[in-house]
Write an enzyme that holds these catalytic residues in place. Structure first.
Site, PDB file in Angstrom:
ATOM      1  CB  SER A 161      62.636  63.879 -53.094  1.00  0.00           C
ATOM      2  OG  SER A 161      63.924  63.295 -53.104  1.00  0.00           O
ATOM      3  CG  ASN A 164      59.959  67.573 -60.669  1.00  0.00           C
ATOM      4  OD1 ASN A 164      60.117  66.954 -59.621  1.00  0.00           O
ATOM      5  ND2 ASN A 164      58.782  68.029 -61.047  1.00  0.00           N
ATOM      6  CE  LYS A 187      64.447  53.827 -53.024  1.00  0.00           C
ATOM      7  NZ  LYS A 187      64.688  54.506 -54.321  1.00  0.00           N
ATOM      8  CB  THR A 190      67.784  56.830 -59.935  1.00  0.00           C
ATOM      9  OG1 THR A 190      67.234  55.730 -59.187  1.00  0.00           O
ATOM     10  CG2 THR A 190      69.116  56.394 -60.518  1.00  0.00           C
ATOM     11  CD  GLU A 260      53.677  67.765 -55.032  1.00  0.00           C
ATOM     12  OE1 GLU A 260      53.859  68.504 -56.025  1.00  0.00           O
ATOM     13  OE2 GLU A 260      54.357  67.846 -53.997  1.00  0.00           O
ATOM     14  CB  CYS A 294      53.258  67.861 -60.338  1.00  0.00           C
ATOM     15  SG  CYS A 294      53.588  68.913 -58.907  1.00  0.00           S
ATOM     16  CB  THR A 295      52.031  73.004 -60.247  1.00  0.00           C
ATOM     17  OG1 THR A 295      53.401  73.439 -60.268  1.00  0.00           O
ATOM     18  CG2 THR A 295      51.721  72.341 -58.918  1.00  0.00           C
ATOM     19  CD  GLU A 387      51.651  64.902 -64.972  1.00  0.00           C
ATOM     20  OE1 GLU A 387      51.973  65.877 -64.273  1.00  0.00           O
ATOM     21  OE2 GLU A 387      51.576  63.733 -64.529  1.00  0.00           O
ATOM     22  NE  ARG A 447      55.537  72.241 -53.131  1.00  0.00           N
ATOM     23  CZ  ARG A 447      55.132  71.015 -52.866  1.00  0.00           C
ATOM     24  NH1 ARG A 447      54.630  70.294 -53.849  1.00  0.00           N
ATOM     25  NH2 ARG A 447      55.232  70.496 -51.665  1.00  0.00           N
TER      26      ARG A 447
END
Length: 488
Positions: A161, A164, A187, A190, A260, A294-295, A387, A447
């Site tokens: 994951s 954010n 996982k 960090t 993703e 990301c979106t 981005e 999302r």
């Protein structure tokens, strides 16, 4: 309420293994500091390859039992997890805010949404059905064959994951995997790992059998490639950067992936659009959580005729955005680290140096970048293509619909796009030609709702998420063919 004290000792966070919180033998810990004030929140353990292997082997054993547990029993555990998560929302939201500098309101919203996601996953899993297929529906086949089709779990799912959404985008991997009968190795990122470990304890306290969910924390350079290429990992569900996602895709062989990755979502604004609503949606879509999504809307493609009016409306809204400490619910807070802030400032300086008109922002204080808006951005500027993952938005003026489509599709990314118009025929014309997974009409890119399909193309990833689609991705069809005697 859950007592989370057992997941850490002297601010060193343990890992969930076989239903217990255990310490690593590595003696190597990673300090987690708050992006808000640089205070130390705790330490997570850098596990060794041997410990990671032990965790995966344990999950493999546990999955053999878990897949035999009836779906209604699995669903009961997920429903309990959702309730426990809600009961502890305030405490977990506080950790989330401090760890990733997300405003308190958004942190609470992430937890509430995650509880809903877990519940919906539990119920969606109960709705998945098999089928029987008669053989004689195919030409030349007699009635003596019947295929009984069921859905089987894949085995051990590796869930990786991002920082954010460490709660939501961990649970969106864990819950569908579990209801399908898989075990999970989580996982976490960090920065965000403490929040994700709290989530793991929520599932643990809900009664998940030992070993069905284990966690691995550590440095990607030490154990990253090892775990993604481990022969007993049967599926990888990753959310993160395009660079890392492409690396995972290259080094894994015959292993199914759900990726993703990055995006450069365009908001296309036509001449007949409601400019007030367009501006409001664009600003919400571009700047919430400082653009670290990301979106997020990452560029505006607006028809020249209405560009001046739209840019003024957006500028007015940007200047009203609250900036500062996320604990005080500021929309714009510090970025996740210095590297991220440096990158955003590089894009800002490049745009200014090449003649873009700065309408707002452009200022930096440590990791905090003030919400930045550029007009008259041309295609030679980095900000038109890269981005930023930060609070900076370029306005690119266009002369035609087809020019907008061309610019949007020239991006290496294919996550989402928005179209703002009152002309439904024009909206569908553009939507049909855009090379993205989702097109939003008269709304910001975003999302969800989480039961909608969330697809990605090009360098934005692989596969389709969304609750039902994620469950299907982390399971497989199995056919048992019954051959009957032709005559009795």
């Amino acid at each position: 309420m859950v007592n989370f004290k057992e997941i850490q000792k002297n601010y060193i966070y343990k890992n969930l293994f076989d239903g217990h919180w255990v310490e690593s033998n590595s003696g190597d810990n990673i300090e987690i500091k708050s992006p808000i004030d640089e205070n130390t929140l705790g330490y997570v353990q850098a596990m060794t390859k041997e410990e990671a292997n032990k965790s995966i082997e344990n999950a493999c054993e546990a999955q053999r039992y878990w897949k035999q547990v009836p779906i209604n029993k699995r669903a009961d555990i997920l429903h309990r997890a959702a309730s426990i998560l809600e009961e502890n929302a305030e405490e977990i939201a506080e950790i989330l805010t401090m760890e990733i500098a997300k405003d308190k309101k958004s942190s609470l919203a992430e937890i509430t949404r995650t509880a809903d996601y877990i519940r919906f996953s539990a119920d969606a899993g109960k709705q998945l059905e098999g089928e029987t297929i008669p053989g004689d529906s195919f030409p030349g086949t007699e009635k003596n064959k019947i295929s009984v089709v069921t859905r089987e779990p894949l085995g051990v799912v590796l869930a990786i994951s991002p920082f954010n959404y460490p709660i939501n985008l961990s649970a969106s991997k864990i819950a569908p995997a579990l209801i399908a009968g898989n075990s999970v190795i989580l996982k976490p990122p960090t920065q965000g790992s403490i929040s994700a470990l709290y989530l793991a304890e929520v599932f643990n306290k809900a009664g998940l059998p030992r070993g069905v969910l284990n966690t691995i924390t550590g440095k990607g350079k030490d154990i990253g490639d090892y775990v993604v290429t481990h022969p007993k990992i049967d599926f990888i569900n990753f959310t993160g950067s395009t660079e890392v996602g492409q690396h995972i895709s290259k080094i894994t062989t015959m292993k199914p992936l759900l990726l993703e990755l990055g995006g450069k979502d365009a908001a296309i604004v036509l001449e007949d659009a409601d400019l007030d609503e367009s501006a409001k949606n664009i600003v919400n879509g571009a700047y919430s959580y400082s653009g670290q999504r990301c979106t997020a809307v990452k560029r505006i493609l607006v028809m020249e005729k209405v560009a001046d009016e739209l840019s003024t409306k957006i500028k007015n809204l940007v200047e009203k955005l609250s900036v500062g400490d996320p604990r005080e619910n500021s929309v714009i807070g510090p970025l996740i680290n210095d590297k991220a802030a440096d990158f955003v400032m590089n894009l800002i300086e490049d745009a200014e140096g090449k003649g873009a008109k700065l309408l707002a922002g452009g200022k930096r204080e440590g990791r905090l970048i003030y919400p930045t808006l550029f007009d008259h951005v041309n295609l030679d500027m980095k900000i038109a293509w890269e981005e930023p993952f930060g609070p900076v938005l370029p306005i690119i003026r266009i002369k035609s619909i087809d020019e907008a489509i061309k610019i949007a599709n020239e991006s290496k990314y294919g996550l989402q796009s928005s179209i703002f118009t009152k002309n439904i025929e024009a909206a569908f014309y553009i939507a049909d030609k855009l090379e993205v997974g989702t097109v939003q009409i008269n709304n910001k890119t975003e999302r969800g709702p989480d039961h909608f399909p969330f697809s990605v193309v090009k360098s934005s990833g692989m596969g389709t998420q969304g609750i039902k689609y994620s469950i299907e991705a982390m399971s497989r069809l199995k056919a048992i063919v019954l051959n009957l005697k032709k005559e009795i």
